[in-house]
Design a protein around this motif. Structure first.
Motif, PDB file in Angstrom:
ATOM      1  N   VAL A  32       0.853  -1.190   0.000  1.00 16.15           N
ATOM      2  CA  VAL A  32       0.000   0.000   0.000  1.00 16.15           C
ATOM      3  C   VAL A  32       0.887   1.237   0.000  1.00 16.15           C
ATOM      4  O   VAL A  32       2.107   1.162   0.185  1.00 16.15           O
ATOM      5  CB  VAL A  32      -0.943   0.019   1.225  1.00 16.15           C
ATOM      6  N   GLY A  33       0.273   2.392  -0.185  1.00 12.55           N
ATOM      7  CA  GLY A  33       1.029   3.627  -0.127  1.00 12.55           C
ATOM      8  C   GLY A  33       1.358   4.005   1.314  1.00 12.55           C
ATOM      9  O   GLY A  33       0.665   3.615   2.264  1.00 12.55           O
ATOM     10  N   GLN A  34       2.420   4.798   1.488  1.00 12.45           N
ATOM     11  CA  GLN A  34       2.794   5.210   2.835  1.00 12.45           C
ATOM     12  C   GLN A  34       1.709   6.072   3.465  1.00 12.45           C
ATOM     13  O   GLN A  34       1.530   6.055   4.690  1.00 12.45           O
ATOM     14  CB  GLN A  34       4.128   5.961   2.797  1.00 12.45           C
ATOM     15  N   SER A  35       0.960   6.787   2.643  1.00  6.88           N
ATOM     16  CA  SER A  35      -0.126   7.601   3.184  1.00  6.88           C
ATOM     17  C   SER A  35      -1.199   6.739   3.834  1.00  6.88           C
ATOM     18  O   SER A  35      -1.822   7.146   4.832  1.00  6.88           O
ATOM     19  CB  SER A  35      -0.744   8.450   2.067  1.00  6.88           C
ATOM     20  N   THR A  36      -1.402   5.521   3.298  1.00  6.16           N
ATOM     21  CA  THR A  36      -2.382   4.598   3.897  1.00  6.16           C
ATOM     22  C   THR A  36      -1.909   4.140   5.265  1.00  6.16           C
ATOM     23  O   THR A  36      -2.695   4.070   6.224  1.00  6.16           O
ATOM     24  CB  THR A  36      -2.594   3.383   2.976  1.00  6.16           C
ATOM     25  N   VAL A  37      -0.617   3.818   5.381  1.00  7.89           N
ATOM     26  CA  VAL A  37      -0.055   3.416   6.679  1.00  7.89           C
ATOM     27  C   VAL A  37      -0.196   4.553   7.678  1.00  7.89           C
ATOM     28  O   VAL A  37      -0.614   4.352   8.826  1.00  7.89           O
ATOM     29  CB  VAL A  37       1.421   3.007   6.520  1.00  7.89           C
ATOM     30  N   THR A  38       0.135   5.759   7.256  1.00  4.43           N
ATOM     31  CA  THR A  38       0.024   6.924   8.138  1.00  4.43           C
ATOM     32  C   THR A  38      -1.417   7.120   8.594  1.00  4.43           C
ATOM     33  O   THR A  38      -1.684   7.410   9.770  1.00  4.43           O
ATOM     34  CB  THR A  38       0.521   8.185   7.413  1.00  4.43           C
TER      35      THR A  38
END
Length: 306
Positions: A32-38
């Motif tokens: 997934v994108g890092q924005s999703t993790v954040t």
């Protein structure tokens, strides 16, 4: 947000970030994108009501509250997975992914074939095989099982001894024709040795001789390497004499491309062990692979059960 927003997905994301200490690494792992993790972390912290992680430009660490929450989260996720296995019965054991780490050369030459056979038996189980000679942190890297050669110091993992890996001295016929073979261990310092640079003390060769007699002789040479497959190529190329695991060179010996040097004198065997992350040991599919490898590993040339 309220406590109903504490989802398993957000909890899993938090656990992996806490273990790896990197949002970008977990994003790559989860696809997934890092924005999703954040976002998952922000939403979880809002639902719990306390900060769980401390972020700087270089690293991510757990707060005191985060450390306590991490311990409980690991137990919750383990129980959820085990409950699913039990609810699905035998089908639950044959689905999901297992992550395994293995010494590189052993994995390429032998363990990969065992995994193929395991997946033929359980086609719905996915395997992520990581090949490395480094002693990685299993929890941090998300590994369930590791196969390791040599003495172990990690007492936090469950240990299953698999046996001893026999070793022998070998060289190419061309090398022996050009240089002559040693007649006794004391002749070895006059020969080219192929050494492993990632093994401490490789400049001294320990040997066990007839009737238990032991020798320690200087062992030098112009070529050192940190990978077993590269050492194998160097031996075949006639670059010198090397101590080798039997499983590394058994096919080359059978084909006459290598010869045993100093028959009757052998480097001490090396223990082969399986490490299992305790929190993963109860998962049905992990138990299946652990038992399968323990049963099949003795079929690898030179691996002898204790």
């Amino acid at each position: 947000m309220d406590r109903s927003d504490v989802t398993l997905e957000r909890m899993r994301t938090f656990v992996r970030v806490a273990e790896r200490g990197s949002l970008s690494a977990v994003a790559r792992e989860l696809g997934v994108g890092q924005s999703t993790v954040t976002r998952h972390l922000r939403e979880l912290e809002e639902a719990v009501g306390v900060p769980l992680l401390s972020r700087t430009t270089r690293r991510v660490t757990m707060t005191d509250e985060g450390s306590r929450y991490y311990t409980d989260s690991v137990q919750v996720l383990r129980l959820v997975e085990q409950a699913g296995d039990e609810a699905r019965g035998t089908r639950g054991a044959s689905a999901g992914t297992i992550r395994i780490s293995c010494t590189a050369a052993l994995g390429v030459l032998h363990v990969s074939r065992l995994i193929f056979a395991f997946q033929d038996r359980y086609p719905d189980i996915g395997i992520d095989l990581s090949l490395t000679d480094e002693r990685i942190d299993l929890v941090r890297e998300g590994v369930d099982i590791a196969l390791r050669l040599g003495p172990l110091t990690d007492s936090s993992m469950k240990l299953r001894a698999l046996g001893q890996s026999r070793r022998l001295l070998v060289a190419a016929p061309a090398y022996l024709a050009a240089r002559g073979g040693p007649a006794v261990p004391q002749d070895l310092p006059g020969h080219e040795g192929i050494r492993m640079s990632n093994i401490a003390g490789s400049d001294t060769l320990a040997l066990q001789g007839p009737v238990g007699k032991r020798f320690a002789v200087p062992f030098g040479g112009r070529f050192r390497v940190d990978h077993g497959l590269a050492a194998r190529e160097a031996i075949v190329a006639g670059r010198g004499i090397a101590p080798a695991h039997h499983w590394l060179v058994d096919d080359l010996l059978a084909a006459g491309r290598l010869e045993v040097v100093l028959p009757g004198y052998f480097p001490p065997p090396v223990p082969l062990s399986m490490l299992i992350v305790p929190e993963r040991a109860g998962i049905a599919r992990v138990r299946l692979l652990v038992d399968f490898l323990a049963e099949q590993i003795s079929g690898i040339p030179g691996i002898e059960k204790r």
